[in-house]
Design an enzyme around this catalytic site. Structure first.
Site, short mmCIF file in Angstrom:
data_model
loop_
_atom_site.label_atom_id
_atom_site.label_comp_id
_atom_site.label_asym_id
_atom_site.label_seq_id
_atom_site.Cartn_x
_atom_site.Cartn_y
_atom_site.Cartn_z
N GLU A 36 -30.79 -4.18 24.99
CA GLU A 36 -29.64 -4.91 24.50
C GLU A 36 -28.56 -3.95 24.02
O GLU A 36 -27.36 -4.23 24.14
CB GLU A 36 -30.05 -5.86 23.37
CG GLU A 36 -28.96 -6.86 22.98
CD GLU A 36 -29.46 -7.93 22.02
OE1 GLU A 36 -29.79 -9.04 22.49
OE2 GLU A 36 -29.54 -7.66 20.81
N HIS A 92 -56.50 -0.90 32.29
CA HIS A 92 -57.19 -1.82 33.18
C HIS A 92 -56.24 -2.88 33.73
O HIS A 92 -56.67 -3.92 34.23
CB HIS A 92 -58.36 -2.48 32.44
CG HIS A 92 -59.33 -1.49 31.88
ND1 HIS A 92 -60.37 -0.96 32.61
CD2 HIS A 92 -59.38 -0.87 30.66
CE1 HIS A 92 -61.04 -0.09 31.87
NE2 HIS A 92 -60.45 -0.01 30.68
N LYS A 103 -25.86 -18.69 26.55
CA LYS A 103 -25.79 -19.61 25.41
C LYS A 103 -24.78 -20.72 25.67
O LYS A 103 -25.03 -21.90 25.43
CB LYS A 103 -25.40 -18.87 24.14
CG LYS A 103 -26.44 -17.91 23.58
CD LYS A 103 -25.89 -17.28 22.31
CE LYS A 103 -26.82 -16.26 21.71
NZ LYS A 103 -26.24 -15.65 20.49
#
Length: 539
Positions: free
Chosen positions: A349, A380, A508
């Site tokens: 960001e 793994h 937004k």
């Protein structure tokens, strides 16, 4: 600017040469390599000697830092200048962990009196809740806190809680961030509203996801305690006193912070009040002290001995010199398992930008993709790709030198794994070594011809090792401050503003437009795919 362009050219040329070398052989060619590329700072041991740069590459990277005026930018940040140019704000999250008598100014105006006033209130509230002096509506002490926030109001405090929480906390701490009813339902399922304090974190008290969860929390409290009773279970971190009052939060339970504190840098502020209450003030204060210790190092150390600068330069060498576009952060500590998630916001960001403060496109690649999870679990999962994949991804290992938690002997096993992975990534395994092993096992030449290449490891994968002496509030604070300053240095060199985030705004706005369309079933003007999805998903 000509000097900066020339420095970039030198870095790229040096990286081209270093990229043809074997990292393991650089130790032989450069006798002082280990000493030059290891540092001990504020309880952290940092080893950059397994990175891909050689002496000339490191020198070119340091020249680039000087040409980009990292030192001047550092002075301007600590001096309270408005280096967040797009919003006209100073960047002073460092003030949140500074001593109360420090001379810290934003635009020439002293700030520490206000910072200390909030800290005093936080401490008093923390101790009152922990002692039972502040109780719920039924007279019961608080045994749980529900922290509601998103982004920087969630990721930092959540990581801080994982790092500092007692094995058996007297006050439990839960987090709700996503605007998904399942998270709220699962998180509160075994909580008693009469013993739960809800802390809502939103600077403006307008964040859609946070307010949706806050409304759900208030309804949950009210159903058990009534409207007035619910008010006694609320606190807020916000600067919008009118909105918090309308929500039912008493003014003396609202804690603010300042415009010069960005969300992803806010865990040092009242945003982490919930953690202070759950862990105790001493732990939170130790966290601040650790951050301040790293601030002093970053502010005063020369670039060639500066931990944040060197870690940033290693990433720039990999990203821009060697075209490594991702980086994996792997903490070999269960308590630090969310570190990569926190760094995704902090770094991506901050520096995931293609336009500089002058409005012009940047000339070089910026933020890498950060990913990672808990070691040894990831061995793994995706470490197959790290060792033998077609792309080379630099890694950053974080480990604890000592840990008293858990059964005896387990920590040594964990350390053996992180050390082995870093070495294996660097040295690899030759086809000849594999062939010798297979011959000794009696494998046929025909099988060896196909198996040996598959079992060989190219190696020469770069990594950094960060080792905390122990995981304490102080060393954790130093670690987070280290990454903050690293991110700042990268932004300076890349020529971006690390302290705004315009890229989060468009989604937004569009979500606000789509919500009523979902509710009404009438899609507005959209591309055919989005319009069809609105039609399919309408409520």
């Amino acid at each position: 600017m000509a000097d900066l362009a020339a420095a970039w050219t030198r870095l790229e040329a040096a990286a081209k040469v270093a990229g043809e070398k074997r990292i393991a052989l650089m130790f032989e060619a450069e006798p002082g390599r280990l000493a030059a590329l290891t540092l001990n700072v504020a309880g952290l041991h940092i080893d950059l000697s397994k990175q891909a740069w050689d002496e000339a590459g490191l020198e070119a990277a340091l020249d680039l830092a000087h040409a980009a005026d990292v030192e001047g930018a550092r002075t301007r940040m600590f001096g309270g200048e408005a280096i967040n140019s797009s919003e006209g704000r100073a960047v002073l999250h460092t003030a949140l962990r500074a001593a109360k008598d420090a001379d810290v100014r934003a635009g020439g105006v002293p700030v520490m009196a206000e910072v200390e006033a909030v800290r005093v209130r936080m401490k008093a509230f923390t101790e009152a809740v922990r002692s039972g002096a502040i109780k719920g509506a039924t007279g019961k002490p608080f045994k749980a806190i529900l922290h509601i926030g998103i982004g920087g109001s969630d990721l930092g405090p959540r990581l801080l809680w994982d790092a500092l929480r007692p094995i058996k906390p007297t006050i439990d701490l839960r987090f709700v961030a996503n605007v998904d009813g399942a998270e709220f339902a699962l998180t509160t399922a075994d909580l008693d509203p009469a013993e739960t304090l809800v802390i809502v974190v939103s600077k403006t008290f307008t964040t859609q996801e946070t307010l949706a969860n806050a409304a759900a929390a208030r309804a949950w409290l009210s159903a058990a305690l009534g409207e007035q009773g619910a008010n006694q279970h609320l606190a807020a971190i916000s600067t919008a006193l009118d909105k918090t009052a309308a929500f039912g939060v008493a003014d003396d339970r609202v804690f603010g912070f300042w415009d010069w504190v960005g969300g992803r840098y806010s865990l040092w502020s009242s945003v982490s009040l919930s953690v202070a209450v759950a862990c105790g003030w001493e732990a939170f204060e130790g966290f601040l002290q650790g951050g301040a210790a790293m601030d002093a190092h970053f502010r005063d150390a020369p670039l060639e001995k500066n931990a944040a600068v060197l870690i940033a330069l290693a990433q720039i060498f990999n990203r821009n010199g060697l075209d490594r576009r991702a980086r994996s952060v792997v903490p070999y500590s269960h308590r630090l398992r969310r570190l990569a998630s926190f760094l995704q916001q902090l770094e991506m960001e901050s520096n995931g930008k293609s336009v500089g403060p002058d409005g012009q496109a940047v000339k070089h690649g910026t933020a890498t993709v950060v990913f990672g999870d808990e070691g040894a679990n990831v061995q793994h999962a995706y470490f197959q790709c790290m060792h033998q994949g077609t792309d080379i991804t630099p890694l950053e290992f974080v480990a604890l030198a000592q840990s008293d938690e858990g059964p005896a002997g387990m920590h040594a096993k964990l350390l053996s794994n992180v050390l082995a992975q870093a070495e294996a990534l660097m040295v690899g395994r030759t086809i000849e070594d594999v062939r010798t092993e297979l011959v000794a096992k009696g494998v046929s030449e025909a099988e060896i011809a196909t198996l040996a290449p598959q079992r060989a490891f190219a190696g020469n994968r770069p990594s950094t090792m960060v080792v905390l002496d122990r995981l304490t509030p102080q060393t954790f604070g130093a670690l987070i401050a280290l990454y903050e300053h690293k991110t700042f240095v990268e932004g300076v060199i890349w020529g971006v503003n690390s302290f705004d985030q315009w890229g989060v705004e468009l989604g937004k706005v569009m979500a606000g437009r789509i919500l009523p369309e979902l509710e009404s079933g009438a899609a507005g003007r959209h591309d055919p795919s989005t319009a069809a999805l609105i039609e399919r998903l309408k409520l």
